[in-house]
Design an enzyme around this catalytic site. Structure first.
Site, PDB file in Angstrom:
ATOM      1  N   ASP A 130       0.862  -1.180   0.000  1.00 26.28           N
ATOM      2  CA  ASP A 130       0.000   0.000   0.000  1.00 26.28           C
ATOM      3  C   ASP A 130       0.902   1.235   0.000  1.00 26.28           C
ATOM      4  O   ASP A 130       1.528   1.554   1.008  1.00 26.28           O
ATOM      5  CB  ASP A 130      -0.887  -0.063   1.262  1.00 26.28           C
ATOM      6  CG  ASP A 130      -1.646   1.229   1.494  1.00 26.28           C
ATOM      7  OD1 ASP A 130      -2.442   1.265   2.470  1.00 26.28           O
ATOM      8  OD2 ASP A 130      -1.463   2.188   0.740  1.00 26.28           O
TER       9      ASP A 130
ATOM     10  N   LYS B 283      -3.706  12.472  -2.893  1.00 25.45           N
ATOM     11  CA  LYS B 283      -2.670  12.680  -1.866  1.00 25.45           C
ATOM     12  C   LYS B 283      -1.367  13.186  -2.470  1.00 25.45           C
ATOM     13  O   LYS B 283      -0.392  13.393  -1.755  1.00 25.45           O
ATOM     14  CB  LYS B 283      -2.418  11.382  -1.104  1.00 25.45           C
ATOM     15  CG  LYS B 283      -3.628  10.886  -0.328  1.00 25.45           C
ATOM     16  CD  LYS B 283      -3.293   9.626   0.433  1.00 25.45           C
ATOM     17  CE  LYS B 283      -4.512   8.977   1.001  1.00 25.45           C
ATOM     18  NZ  LYS B 283      -5.066   9.675   2.182  1.00 25.45           N
TER      19      LYS B 283
HETATM   20  C1  LIG Z   1      -1.824   4.206   4.128  1.00 32.16           C
HETATM   21  C2  LIG Z   1      -3.154   4.476   3.453  1.00 32.16           C
HETATM   22  N1  LIG Z   1      -3.706   3.506   2.690  1.00 32.16           N
HETATM   23  C3  LIG Z   1      -4.869   3.697   2.048  1.00 32.16           C
HETATM   24  C4  LIG Z   1      -5.556   4.894   2.162  1.00 32.16           C
HETATM   25  C5  LIG Z   1      -6.860   5.037   1.424  1.00 32.16           C
HETATM   26  O1  LIG Z   1      -6.729   6.017   0.423  1.00 32.16           O
HETATM   27  P1  LIG Z   1      -8.090   6.476  -0.331  1.00 32.16           P
HETATM   28  O2  LIG Z   1      -8.664   5.216  -0.899  1.00 32.16           O
HETATM   29  O3  LIG Z   1      -7.627   7.457  -1.361  1.00 32.16           O
HETATM   30  O4  LIG Z   1      -8.939   7.074   0.736  1.00 32.16           O
HETATM   31  C6  LIG Z   1      -5.019   5.937   2.941  1.00 32.16           C
HETATM   32  C7  LIG Z   1      -5.753   7.243   3.090  1.00 32.16           C
HETATM   33  N2  LIG Z   1      -5.520   7.813   4.373  1.00 32.16           N
HETATM   34  C8  LIG Z   1      -6.285   8.775   4.896  1.00 32.16           C
HETATM   35  C9  LIG Z   1      -7.406   9.309   4.414  1.00 32.16           C
HETATM   36  O5  LIG Z   1      -7.794  10.288   5.318  1.00 32.16           O
HETATM   37  N3  LIG Z   1      -6.922  10.332   6.372  1.00 32.16           N
HETATM   38  C10 LIG Z   1      -5.962   9.400   6.128  1.00 32.16           C
HETATM   39  O6  LIG Z   1      -4.998   9.156   6.835  1.00 32.16           O
HETATM   40  C11 LIG Z   1      -3.789   5.728   3.594  1.00 32.16           C
HETATM   41  O7  LIG Z   1      -3.217   6.688   4.346  1.00 32.16           O
END
Ligand SMILES: Cc1ncc(COP(=O)(O)O)c(CNc2co[nH]c2=O)c1O
Length: 420
Positions: A213, A239
């Site tokens: 991940d 991000k």
């Molecule tokens: C390590 C990690 N893996 C997966 C995800 C999932 O990403 P998404 O599918 O784009 O949401 C996040 C999002 N982390 C966070 C989202 O909001 N606060 C956080 O720390 C993350 O930090």
């Protein structure tokens, strides 16, 4: 001095000039008793530079069209831009080419794609999946539920007291019955950078696959899948200066070729009869329906932006801010910081102040114009291990400064005084 030109970068993000608090609800309105925004919630989502916003506007203004090569110029232009976005992402993470890059709506969907299209078909009773205690729910819940559905066992590699993976425990848990190892590259709660190459070797030595991940690594440091050889790798565009609505699944071509799609419809087919269907080539086989066109083109622009800054410099800048934040917060003996030391972590710091709930701290910081995240950061089992229901998390990016961390510390100190 910083390893990058922070002021020039900040000029690309007008949102950073926002005033918050007071009675300003929108920029330009009565801005008395407001304070400058200090945005320190980048692990949740980053801000978006003008270059990416302009790319999105330009797409809708001049070549918006559905893709897959309609027989007209707009579709040709949109199709080429969308397909080339896959090439750009492949180049950015060291993939062989677009056939190893599937666009999803976020990193969470990328994890689920592999769980449904590979996990449910390849994992069975007697197998185990090995996760870590610091997994984000996107991987932890996905593989926990896949294990439940398939009769397999879910195992969790322990986290040590200083927030690192217990690799002796990893060597114990990964065995000949392990089907999949799923591990976070950089913890969004601890800031720990995990030894993913070593984990991949452990998995492969036992004929298991590994899913890494990369949601908190790709935006913040140079990442080349050829250096740690994951079978699957996921990250999200929002991000890393990109828009919401796009994630990326990297998968080895051999594996993606063997996998059945799990979302059916248009675009992912080559030939349909009433009796059967032939799938489209990779990666389109896994992109059913109208895909994330604008988002893919915008992610291409986000990658261009970050590469223009330089990923090494991004990493150096964030390491410097992480060290500074860690050292400043360590000045208080009633603050507990989670994770490894300040010089061995990614650009985020999660902590708690004795006697101040993280939510209260976050709302007081908000009055100072400081935006952090408070809660479990989608890592509830990890918070159980930490013995904390919630934590406050400050997370940094290319446009943050030491002065913004000083504003954070000032707000934390105010909260300490208030609740002391
Ligand atoms: C390590 C990690 N893996 C997966 C995800 C999932 O990403 P998404 O599918 O784009 O949401 C996040 C999002 N982390 C966070 C989202 O909001 N606060 C956080 O720390 C993350 O930090």
């Amino acid at each position: 001095p910083y390893p990058l030109d922070v002021e020039a970068i900040r000029a690309d993000f007008p949102i950073l000039d926002r005033k918050v608090g007071g009675d300003a609800t929108v920029p330009g309105e009565d801005e008395d008793d407001t304070t400058p925004l200090v945005y320190l919630d980048n692990a949740a989502t980053s801000q978006t530079p003008d270059q990416v916003v302009d790319t999105i506007a330009d797409y809708y203004r001049s070549y918006n069209s559905n893709v897959h090569r309609g027989i007209h110029q707009l579709s040709q232009e949109a199709s080429v831009a969308y397909e080339e976005a896959h090439d750009r992402v492949a180049e950015f993470v060291g993939a062989a080419g677009r056939e190893e890059i599937v666009f999803t709506k976020n990193a969470t969907e990328a994890e689920n794609l592999v769980a449904y299209a590979w996990g449910l078909n390849e994992i069975g009773p007697g197998d185990n999946v090995v996760l870590t205690q610091m997994e984000h729910h996107a991987s932890l819940v996905t593989w926990q539920q896949t294990a439940r559905k398939t009769g397999a066992e879910a195992r969790f590699i322990r986290v040590t007291d200083d927030g690192r993976l217990d690799m002796d425990h990893a060597r114990e848990l990964i065995d000949e019955d392990t089907a999949m190892v799923s591990a976070v590259h950089v913890s969004n709660t601890l800031g720990t950078v995990n030894p993913v190459a070593e984990l991949a070797d452990l998995a492969h030595d036992h004929d298991a696959l590994i899913f890494v991940d990369g949601a908190q690594s790709v935006p913040h440091m140079p990442v080349d899948v050829r250096e740690f050889d994951p079978d699957f790798f996921a990250f999200s565009g929002h991000k890393m200066c990109g828009p919401t609505g796009i994630g990326v699944l990297y998968g080895k071509e051999r594996l993606l070729e063997e996998m059945e799609p799990y979302l059916y419809g248009g675009s992912m087919i080559r030939k349909v009869t009433f009796e059967e269907t032939q799938w489209e080539d990779l990666p389109w086989k896994f992109e059913a329906g109208t895909p994330v066109i604008e988002q893919g083109i915008a992610l291409h622009a986000a990658i261009d932006y970050l590469e223009d800054v330089g990923m090494e410099r991004v990493h150096e800048h964030e390491s410097l801010l992480a060290r500074y934040a860690y050292d400043r917060l360590s000045e208080f003996d009633d603050i507990e910081i989670y994770g490894p030391p300040g010089d061995e972590r990614a650009g985020l710091v999660s902590f708690n102040v004795d006697g101040v709930h993280a939510h209260d701290l976050s709302s007081i910081l908000n009055e100072h114009g400081v935006a952090i995240r408070a809660g479990d950061h989608c890592t509830q089992p990890l918070h159980d291990v930490l013995g904390a229901a919630a934590s406050a998390r400050a997370s940094f990016y290319v446009y943050n400064t030491r002065e913004e961390i000083d504003a954070l510390v000032e707000g934390v100190d105010d909260a300490r005084q208030l609740f002391a």
